[in-house]
Design an enzyme around this catalytic site. Structure first.
Site, PDB file in Angstrom:
ATOM      1  N   TYR A   1      -2.699 -52.991  73.766  1.00 24.48           N
ATOM      2  CA  TYR A   1      -3.085 -51.713  73.173  1.00 24.48           C
ATOM      3  C   TYR A   1      -3.081 -50.621  74.239  1.00 24.48           C
ATOM      4  CZ  TYR A   1      -4.891 -54.319  69.139  1.00 24.48           C
ATOM      5  OH  TYR A   1      -5.023 -55.129  68.039  1.00 24.48           O
TER       6      TYR A   1
ATOM      7  N   TYR B   1      -1.772 -61.684  71.675  1.00 24.77           N
ATOM      8  CA  TYR B   1      -2.403 -61.423  72.971  1.00 24.77           C
ATOM      9  C   TYR B   1      -3.635 -62.320  73.160  1.00 24.77           C
ATOM     10  CZ  TYR B   1      -5.444 -58.399  70.088  1.00 24.77           C
ATOM     11  OH  TYR B   1      -6.283 -57.906  69.126  1.00 24.77           O
TER      12      TYR B   1
ATOM     13  N   ARG C   1      -4.857 -64.065  69.799  1.00 28.18           N
ATOM     14  CA  ARG C   1      -4.876 -63.450  68.484  1.00 28.18           C
ATOM     15  C   ARG C   1      -3.471 -63.457  67.896  1.00 28.18           C
ATOM     16  NH1 ARG C   1      -7.608 -59.789  65.473  1.00 28.18           N
ATOM     17  NH2 ARG C   1      -7.261 -61.632  64.214  1.00 28.18           N
TER      18      ARG C   1
ATOM     19  N   HIS D   1      -0.829 -59.000  64.434  1.00 27.05           N
ATOM     20  CA  HIS D   1      -1.547 -58.370  63.327  1.00 27.05           C
ATOM     21  C   HIS D   1      -1.515 -56.857  63.477  1.00 27.05           C
ATOM     22  CE1 HIS D   1      -4.578 -58.625  66.533  1.00 27.05           C
ATOM     23  NE2 HIS D   1      -5.166 -57.579  65.967  1.00 27.05           N
TER      24      HIS D   1
ATOM     25  N   HIS E   1      -3.903 -53.400  62.278  1.00 27.99           N
ATOM     26  CA  HIS E   1      -5.148 -52.886  61.710  1.00 27.99           C
ATOM     27  C   HIS E   1      -4.832 -51.707  60.792  1.00 27.99           C
ATOM     28  CE1 HIS E   1      -7.654 -55.014  64.786  1.00 27.99           C
ATOM     29  NE2 HIS E   1      -6.579 -54.820  65.532  1.00 27.99           N
TER      30      HIS E   1
END
Length: 235
Positions: free
Chosen positions: A105, A144, A154, A157, A159
């Protein structure tokens, strides 16, 4: 006198549990006492809209927000926002945020040593049309590590956040991909115990919205309430 009809509570198992011990952060976050359910008032169903008028022409296309194109597999995510009776929900503001194709991110607290992409911020937004349709163009996010448990990763995905008729009616959820081998191992995905509800968080490949020689299409409808409601993160 106007009557305020309360929202129907979701069926057990179809929404994430406040306490799910395999997801270690929930141990501290979960309330220690039973919640007090407050009656709904006009503030939950009406009020000032939030940011709808500020959506720019390229906000939905995360591949055109910078001087160059981001690195990674391009994808198109589209679908409809529906109510519990299958009716479209128009003029709904949808925000999207995600990791880049390497699983990082663009955020100060993300210390994953994967590279950042100067041409990818990982944030977009759009407003549904009169038929409840939405569309984003982006790149497929990477998996990640997240240190929840030994060798924890994870799944890929995205959000999404939805704002209804008031900024007090925000809902937040996550979307996943078919066939991801990390799904059975992910505590966040599996804190939704109902299999049907859990499967509703997985987008499906969609050839109809796939653009030849450009990007694969994925379809994901978001149901706000009722038996088939999409699981949303608990406030």
């Amino acid at each position: 006198m106007n009557e305020i009809v309360g929202y129907k509570r979701p069926a057990p198992g179809t929404q994430p549990n406040y306490l799910h011990p395999p997801y270690q952060s929930s141990i501290r976050r979960a309330p220690g006492k039973p919640l007090i359910l407050l009656p709904h008032t006009l503030s939950e169903v009406t009020g000032p809209l939030f940011g709808h008028e500020l959506v720019g022409p390229t906000d939905h296309d995360l591949t055109k927000q910078h001087a160059g194109e981001p690195i990674g597999e391009r994808m198109i995510l589209s679908g409809r926002v529906l109510d519990e009776n299958g009716r479209p929900v128009p003029r709904t503001l949808i925000e999207l945020w995600q990791a880049n194709s390497t699983g990082r991110y663009r955020h100060a607290i993300d210390q994953h040593d994967a590279p950042l992409d100067p041409n990818f911020t990982g944030y977009g937004r759009t407003v549904t049309d009169d038929e409840g349709r939405y569309r984003f163009v982006t790149v497929k996010p990477g998996a990640y590590p997240w240190r929840n448990h030994h060798n924890a990763w994870r799944p890929q995905h995205i959000h999404l956040s939805l704002f209804g008729p008031s900024f007090m009616t925000r809902l937040v959820t996550q979307m996943y991909f078919q066939g991801d081998p990390l799904l059975p191992l992910d505590p966040i995905f599996n804190c939704v115990t109902d299999q049907r509800a859990r499967d509703s968080m997985i987008a499906t490949f969609d050839l109809e919205t796939t653009v030849p020689e450009f990007a694969l299409g994925y379809r994901w409808d978001i149901v706000l309430r009722g038996r088939d409601a999409t699981p949303f993160e608990q406030k």
